[in-house]
Write a protein that holds these residues in place. Structure first.
Motif, PDB file in Angstrom:
ATOM      1  N   ILE A   1     -19.111  12.918 -24.239  1.00  5.39           N
ATOM      2  CA  ILE A   1     -17.866  12.647 -24.953  1.00  5.39           C
ATOM      3  C   ILE A   1     -18.217  12.288 -26.388  1.00  5.39           C
ATOM      4  O   ILE A   1     -18.697  11.192 -26.674  1.00  5.39           O
ATOM      5  CB  ILE A   1     -17.061  11.512 -24.282  1.00  5.39           C
ATOM      6  CG1 ILE A   1     -16.684  11.906 -22.855  1.00  5.39           C
ATOM      7  CG2 ILE A   1     -15.827  11.175 -25.106  1.00  5.39           C
ATOM      8  CD1 ILE A   1     -15.901  10.838 -22.103  1.00  5.39           C
ATOM      9  N   ASP A   2     -17.986  13.224 -27.287  1.00  6.15           N
ATOM     10  CA  ASP A   2     -18.330  13.070 -28.702  1.00  6.15           C
ATOM     11  C   ASP A   2     -17.089  12.562 -29.436  1.00  6.15           C
ATOM     12  O   ASP A   2     -16.168  13.329 -29.727  1.00  6.15           O
ATOM     13  CB  ASP A   2     -18.788  14.416 -29.258  1.00  6.15           C
ATOM     14  CG  ASP A   2     -19.277  14.327 -30.695  1.00  6.15           C
ATOM     15  OD1 ASP A   2     -18.930  13.355 -31.384  1.00  6.15           O
ATOM     16  OD2 ASP A   2     -20.007  15.244 -31.127  1.00  6.15           O
ATOM     17  N   LEU A   3     -17.061  11.272 -29.722  1.00  7.34           N
ATOM     18  CA  LEU A   3     -15.863  10.692 -30.340  1.00  7.34           C
ATOM     19  C   LEU A   3     -15.631  11.225 -31.748  1.00  7.34           C
ATOM     20  O   LEU A   3     -14.480  11.469 -32.136  1.00  7.34           O
ATOM     21  CB  LEU A   3     -15.967   9.164 -30.361  1.00  7.34           C
ATOM     22  CG  LEU A   3     -16.019   8.461 -29.003  1.00  7.34           C
ATOM     23  CD1 LEU A   3     -15.873   6.950 -29.189  1.00  7.34           C
ATOM     24  CD2 LEU A   3     -14.936   8.976 -28.061  1.00  7.34           C
ATOM     25  N   ASP A   4     -16.686  11.426 -32.528  1.00  8.15           N
ATOM     26  CA  ASP A   4     -16.501  11.952 -33.885  1.00  8.15           C
ATOM     27  C   ASP A   4     -15.876  13.346 -33.856  1.00  8.15           C
ATOM     28  O   ASP A   4     -15.019  13.668 -34.683  1.00  8.15           O
ATOM     29  CB  ASP A   4     -17.838  11.992 -34.624  1.00  8.15           C
ATOM     30  CG  ASP A   4     -18.187  10.665 -35.292  1.00  8.15           C
ATOM     31  OD1 ASP A   4     -17.284   9.812 -35.413  1.00  8.15           O
ATOM     32  OD2 ASP A   4     -19.347  10.476 -35.672  1.00  8.15           O
ATOM     33  N   ALA A   5     -16.304  14.175 -32.921  1.00 14.97           N
ATOM     34  CA  ALA A   5     -15.737  15.520 -32.810  1.00 14.97           C
ATOM     35  C   ALA A   5     -14.252  15.443 -32.463  1.00 14.97           C
ATOM     36  O   ALA A   5     -13.424  16.197 -33.003  1.00 14.97           O
ATOM     37  CB  ALA A   5     -16.484  16.328 -31.757  1.00 14.97           C
ATOM     38  N   ARG A   6     -13.900  14.522 -31.574  1.00 12.50           N
ATOM     39  CA  ARG A   6     -12.494  14.372 -31.185  1.00 12.50           C
ATOM     40  C   ARG A   6     -11.650  13.830 -32.336  1.00 12.50           C
ATOM     41  O   ARG A   6     -10.493  14.222 -32.506  1.00 12.50           O
ATOM     42  CB  ARG A   6     -12.390  13.472 -29.959  1.00 12.50           C
ATOM     43  CG  ARG A   6     -13.052  14.085 -28.732  1.00 12.50           C
ATOM     44  CD  ARG A   6     -12.814  13.276 -27.469  1.00 12.50           C
ATOM     45  NE  ARG A   6     -13.432  13.923 -26.320  1.00 12.50           N
ATOM     46  CZ  ARG A   6     -13.136  13.644 -25.060  1.00 12.50           C
ATOM     47  NH1 ARG A   6     -12.237  12.709 -24.787  1.00 12.50           N
ATOM     48  NH2 ARG A   6     -13.736  14.284 -24.068  1.00 12.50           N
ATOM     49  N   ILE A   7     -12.240  12.932 -33.122  1.00  9.14           N
ATOM     50  CA  ILE A   7     -11.539  12.419 -34.305  1.00  9.14           C
ATOM     51  C   ILE A   7     -11.281  13.564 -35.285  1.00  9.14           C
ATOM     52  O   ILE A   7     -10.183  13.692 -35.837  1.00  9.14           O
ATOM     53  CB  ILE A   7     -12.353  11.307 -34.981  1.00  9.14           C
ATOM     54  CG1 ILE A   7     -12.409  10.078 -34.084  1.00  9.14           C
ATOM     55  CG2 ILE A   7     -11.757  10.948 -36.347  1.00  9.14           C
ATOM     56  CD1 ILE A   7     -13.441   9.049 -34.507  1.00  9.14           C
ATOM     57  N   GLY A   8     -12.291  14.405 -35.491  1.00  9.83           N
ATOM     58  CA  GLY A   8     -12.129  15.540 -36.382  1.00  9.83           C
ATOM     59  C   GLY A   8     -11.018  16.471 -35.928  1.00  9.83           C
ATOM     60  O   GLY A   8     -10.201  16.933 -36.738  1.00  9.83           O
ATOM     61  N   GLN A   9     -10.958  16.748 -34.642  1.00  9.48           N
ATOM     62  CA  GLN A   9      -9.903  17.614 -34.109  1.00  9.48           C
ATOM     63  C   GLN A   9      -8.519  17.007 -34.323  1.00  9.48           C
ATOM     64  O   GLN A   9      -7.568  17.708 -34.692  1.00  9.48           O
ATOM     65  CB  GLN A   9     -10.154  17.859 -32.621  1.00  9.48           C
ATOM     66  CG  GLN A   9     -11.388  18.698 -32.332  1.00  9.48           C
ATOM     67  CD  GLN A   9     -11.793  18.667 -30.875  1.00  9.48           C
ATOM     68  OE1 GLN A   9     -11.154  18.028 -30.045  1.00  9.48           O
ATOM     69  NE2 GLN A   9     -12.882  19.354 -30.552  1.00  9.48           N
ATOM     70  N   ARG A  10      -8.405  15.685 -34.119  1.00  6.59           N
ATOM     71  CA  ARG A  10      -7.110  15.022 -34.294  1.00  6.59           C
ATOM     72  C   ARG A  10      -6.713  14.991 -35.775  1.00  6.59           C
ATOM     73  O   ARG A  10      -5.545  15.181 -36.112  1.00  6.59           O
ATOM     74  CB  ARG A  10      -7.186  13.607 -33.723  1.00  6.59           C
ATOM     75  CG  ARG A  10      -5.874  12.814 -33.772  1.00  6.59           C
ATOM     76  CD  ARG A  10      -4.785  13.434 -32.891  1.00  6.59           C
ATOM     77  NE  ARG A  10      -5.242  13.652 -31.532  1.00  6.59           N
ATOM     78  CZ  ARG A  10      -5.279  12.684 -30.588  1.00  6.59           C
ATOM     79  NH1 ARG A  10      -4.876  11.452 -30.867  1.00  6.59           N
ATOM     80  NH2 ARG A  10      -5.694  12.971 -29.363  1.00  6.59           N
ATOM     81  N   LEU A  11      -7.687  14.754 -36.639  1.00  5.97           N
ATOM     82  CA  LEU A  11      -7.393  14.743 -38.076  1.00  5.97           C
ATOM     83  C   LEU A  11      -6.984  16.126 -38.577  1.00  5.97           C
ATOM     84  O   LEU A  11      -6.181  16.242 -39.505  1.00  5.97           O
ATOM     85  CB  LEU A  11      -8.605  14.232 -38.857  1.00  5.97           C
ATOM     86  CG  LEU A  11      -8.845  12.723 -38.804  1.00  5.97           C
ATOM     87  CD1 LEU A  11     -10.172  12.364 -39.465  1.00  5.97           C
ATOM     88  CD2 LEU A  11      -7.708  11.965 -39.483  1.00  5.97           C
ATOM     89  N   GLU A  12      -7.536  17.162 -37.973  1.00  2.00           N
ATOM     90  CA  GLU A  12      -7.105  18.514 -38.335  1.00  2.00           C
ATOM     91  C   GLU A  12      -5.614  18.684 -38.071  1.00  2.00           C
ATOM     92  O   GLU A  12      -4.880  19.291 -38.866  1.00  2.00           O
ATOM     93  CB  GLU A  12      -7.897  19.550 -37.548  1.00  2.00           C
ATOM     94  CG  GLU A  12      -9.309  19.761 -38.046  1.00  2.00           C
ATOM     95  CD  GLU A  12     -10.017  20.880 -37.309  1.00  2.00           C
ATOM     96  OE1 GLU A  12      -9.556  21.283 -36.223  1.00  2.00           O
ATOM     97  OE2 GLU A  12     -11.061  21.355 -37.812  1.00  2.00           O
ATOM     98  N   GLN A  13      -5.141  18.136 -36.947  1.00  4.30           N
ATOM     99  CA  GLN A  13      -3.723  18.218 -36.604  1.00  4.30           C
ATOM    100  C   GLN A  13      -2.865  17.416 -37.573  1.00  4.30           C
ATOM    101  O   GLN A  13      -1.750  17.809 -37.924  1.00  4.30           O
ATOM    102  CB  GLN A  13      -3.501  17.711 -35.175  1.00  4.30           C
ATOM    103  CG  GLN A  13      -4.222  18.516 -34.102  1.00  4.30           C
ATOM    104  CD  GLN A  13      -4.197  17.836 -32.749  1.00  4.30           C
ATOM    105  OE1 GLN A  13      -3.535  16.814 -32.556  1.00  4.30           O
ATOM    106  NE2 GLN A  13      -4.913  18.395 -31.793  1.00  4.30           N
TER     107      GLN A  13
END
Length: 210
Positions: free
Chosen positions: A28-40
């Motif tokens: 579970i890569d939290l930074d990657a998930r943050i990036g995906q949410r920020l893209e939205q």
């Protein structure tokens, strides 16, 4: 068995997470998930670390405060969602949570819950390399959440202010990481050739209890 790795950026969390993933852990890569949410939220692309760095910028730029606040808010959202996911997992599910360095700014209650659900291991940075990290930051513009700790002094050069403030940031983060961690590994230990996935897993109480 759920392990959470915490520590400064570039200290080795993703490196060891990848090694755990190679033996069957869900990563579970939290930074990657943050990036995906920020893209939205922003309509920017964060497909690479460089794009995230460019978007966040430096703390002496006019737009930094608003972008930093959005990042911290988004990180807390992802943290909460991750906790809800972990709560639903069967006992002994092998998972490694690869956290971002700024997770320390999330609510204390989230950390308390994380400690109940996972074993938190702090990978320490080498404080003697603080100036080197600060120089790299100035050169490459890596994403760092300062949370008010960038405070240049009058007549101080930009380079000098970053060197001094980064050392202060490292001291602050170190205290926070140590407060939340169940186990801490010195920089020389987790970077040693003798360090292994088995060593990380050995911190689990009774091997597979959490």
């Amino acid at each position: 068995m759920i392990i959470t790795l915490i520590g400064m950026a570039s200290v080795g969390k993703s490196y060891w997470s990848a090694h755990l993933a190679a033996i069957g852990f869900e990563h579970i890569d939290l930074d990657a998930r943050i990036g995906q949410r920020l893209e939205q939220k922003t309509s920017h692309s964060f497909a690479t670390t460089a794009l995230m760095n460019e978007w966040l910028g430096f703390p002496d730029s006019p737009s930094f405060a608003a972008r930093e606040a959005l990042f911290v808010q988004t990180e807390a959202e992802i943290f909460k969602e991750t906790l809800l996911y972990l709560e639903k997992q069967p006992p002994n599910t092998p998972i490694v949570v690869d956290s971002g360095g700024s997770l320390v700014y999330s609510p204390l209650g989230y950390w308390q819950q994380l400690r109940q659900l996972t074993t938190i291991i702090y990978l320490k940075a080498d404080k003697t390399l603080a100036n080197q990290f600060a120089a790299t930051y100035l050169k490459e513009g890596r994403s760092i959440i300062w949370n008010g700790l960038y405070a240049p002094l009058p007549n101080e050069t930009r380079t000098a202010s970053y060197m001094r403030c980064y050392a202060n940031l490292l001291d602050f983060r170190t205290a926070e990481y140590e407060k939340h961690a169940e186990y801490s590994l010195e920089f020389q230990e987790h970077r040693s050739p003798e360090m292994s996935v088995a060593r990380l897993c050995s911190f689990m109480p009774y091997g597979m209890s959490k």
